[in-house]
Design a protein around this motif. Structure first.
Motif, PDB file in Angstrom:
ATOM      1  N   LEU A  80       0.823  -1.350  -0.080  1.00  0.00           N
ATOM      2  CA  LEU A  80       0.014  -0.075  -0.001  1.00  0.00           C
ATOM      3  C   LEU A  80       0.776   1.082  -0.004  1.00  0.00           C
ATOM      4  N   THR A  81       2.237   1.188   0.365  1.00  0.00           N
ATOM      5  CA  THR A  81       2.956   2.298   0.381  1.00  0.00           C
ATOM      6  C   THR A  81       4.056   2.341  -0.543  1.00  0.00           C
ATOM      7  N   GLU A  82       3.780   1.428  -1.586  1.00  0.00           N
ATOM      8  CA  GLU A  82       4.955   1.118  -2.549  1.00  0.00           C
ATOM      9  C   GLU A  82       4.248   1.139  -3.813  1.00  0.00           C
ATOM     10  N   PRO A  83       3.650   2.307  -4.544  1.00  0.00           N
ATOM     11  CA  PRO A  83       2.698   2.176  -5.758  1.00  0.00           C
ATOM     12  C   PRO A  83       3.554   1.598  -6.827  1.00  0.00           C
ATOM     13  N   HIS A  84       4.956   1.405  -7.010  1.00  0.00           N
ATOM     14  CA  HIS A  84       5.628   1.230  -7.887  1.00  0.00           C
ATOM     15  C   HIS A  84       5.826  -0.292  -8.013  1.00  0.00           C
ATOM     16  N   ALA A  85       5.545  -0.998  -6.948  1.00  0.00           N
ATOM     17  CA  ALA A  85       5.970  -2.478  -6.939  1.00  0.00           C
ATOM     18  C   ALA A  85       4.736  -3.130  -7.516  1.00  0.00           C
ATOM     19  N   ILE A 120       4.020 -10.175  -8.472  1.00  0.00           N
ATOM     20  CA  ILE A 120       5.326 -10.837  -8.395  1.00  0.00           C
ATOM     21  C   ILE A 120       5.551 -10.621  -6.480  1.00  0.00           C
ATOM     22  N   THR A 121       5.401  -9.623  -6.113  1.00  0.00           N
ATOM     23  CA  THR A 121       5.444  -9.543  -4.573  1.00  0.00           C
ATOM     24  C   THR A 121       4.644 -10.734  -3.809  1.00  0.00           C
ATOM     25  N   SER A 134      14.839  -6.669  -5.930  1.00  0.00           N
ATOM     26  CA  SER A 134      14.172  -5.799  -6.351  1.00  0.00           C
ATOM     27  C   SER A 134      13.417  -5.212  -5.401  1.00  0.00           C
ATOM     28  N   LEU A 135      12.682  -4.056  -5.564  1.00  0.00           N
ATOM     29  CA  LEU A 135      11.585  -3.499  -4.735  1.00  0.00           C
ATOM     30  C   LEU A 135      10.702  -4.448  -4.202  1.00  0.00           C
TER      31      LEU A 135
END
Length: 144
Positions: free
Chosen positions: A39-44, A48-49, A112-113
Motif C-alpha cells: 500500500l505504501t509502494e505504488p511502483h511495486a 510478483i510480490t 528488487s523492490l
C-alpha cells in the motif's frame, strides 16, 4: 481462478505438513504484511510480490528434503498457470536471495523492490512472541 488464488493453494498444499515453523500459517502472515507494505509502494508489482510471499518457503531447504526437485515442481506449476518466463524468473530470484543467511554473504545480489517487500514482511513476521514460538518449534522439529 486467478493466478494468486492458484499460487496460494499451491503454497498451502506444499506447506500443509510442515513441522519447522514455516507452514502455511506463517506464509499467510507474511502475505498479509506484504499486502500492507504494498500500500505504501505504488511502483511495486503486486503479482510478483505476493507470489514470492506465498512461495518463499516452498523450496526452502529447511522445509523440503529435495530442494532441486521442489524448484523443478514449482517452475512447472508456475508455467502451468501460466506465468511468463520473466515473471517466473523474478519470483525465483526473490525466493532464492531473500533469506537471512543469504544476507551474511559478501556477494549478495540486490533484491528488487518486490523482493525487499517480501524480505521485510518475512523478517517482521519473525519478531515478537510468534517469532520466538516459531524458533522453538523449528528447534524441536530438528531435535534441538
Amino acid at each position: 481462478m486467478d493466478e494468486l488464488t492458484k499460487i496460494a493453494e499451491y503454497s498451502r498444499q506444499q506447506l500443509a505438513n510442515d513441522l519447522t515453523g514455516h507452514g502455511f500459517d506463517h506464509t499467510k502472515r507474511v502475505v498479509k504484511l506484504a499486502e500492507k507494505i504494498l500500500l505504501t509502494e505504488p511502483h511495486a508489482d503486486p503479482l510478483i510480490t505476493l507470489a514470492a510471499a506465498y512461495l518463499h518457503d516452498t523450496i526452502d531447504d529447511k522445509v523440503v528434503k529435495n530442494e532441486a526437485k521442489a524448484k523443478e515442481d514449482l517452475e512447472h506449476f508456475l508455467q502451468s498457470i501460466p506465468l511468463d518466463q520473466l515473471t517466473i524468473a523474478e519470483i525465483f530470484f526473490i525466493i532464492d536471495n531473500m533469506s537471512f543467511s543469504k544476507g551474511l554473504s559478501d556477494k549478495v545480489p540486490e533484491l528488487s523492490l518486490e523482493g525487499k517487500i517480501v524480505q521485510d514482511a518475512d523478517r517482521i513476521e519473525a519478531l515478537g512472541a510468534i517469532g520466538i514460538l516459531r524458533t522453538a518449534y523449528f528447534g524441536g522439529g530438528h531435535g534441538h
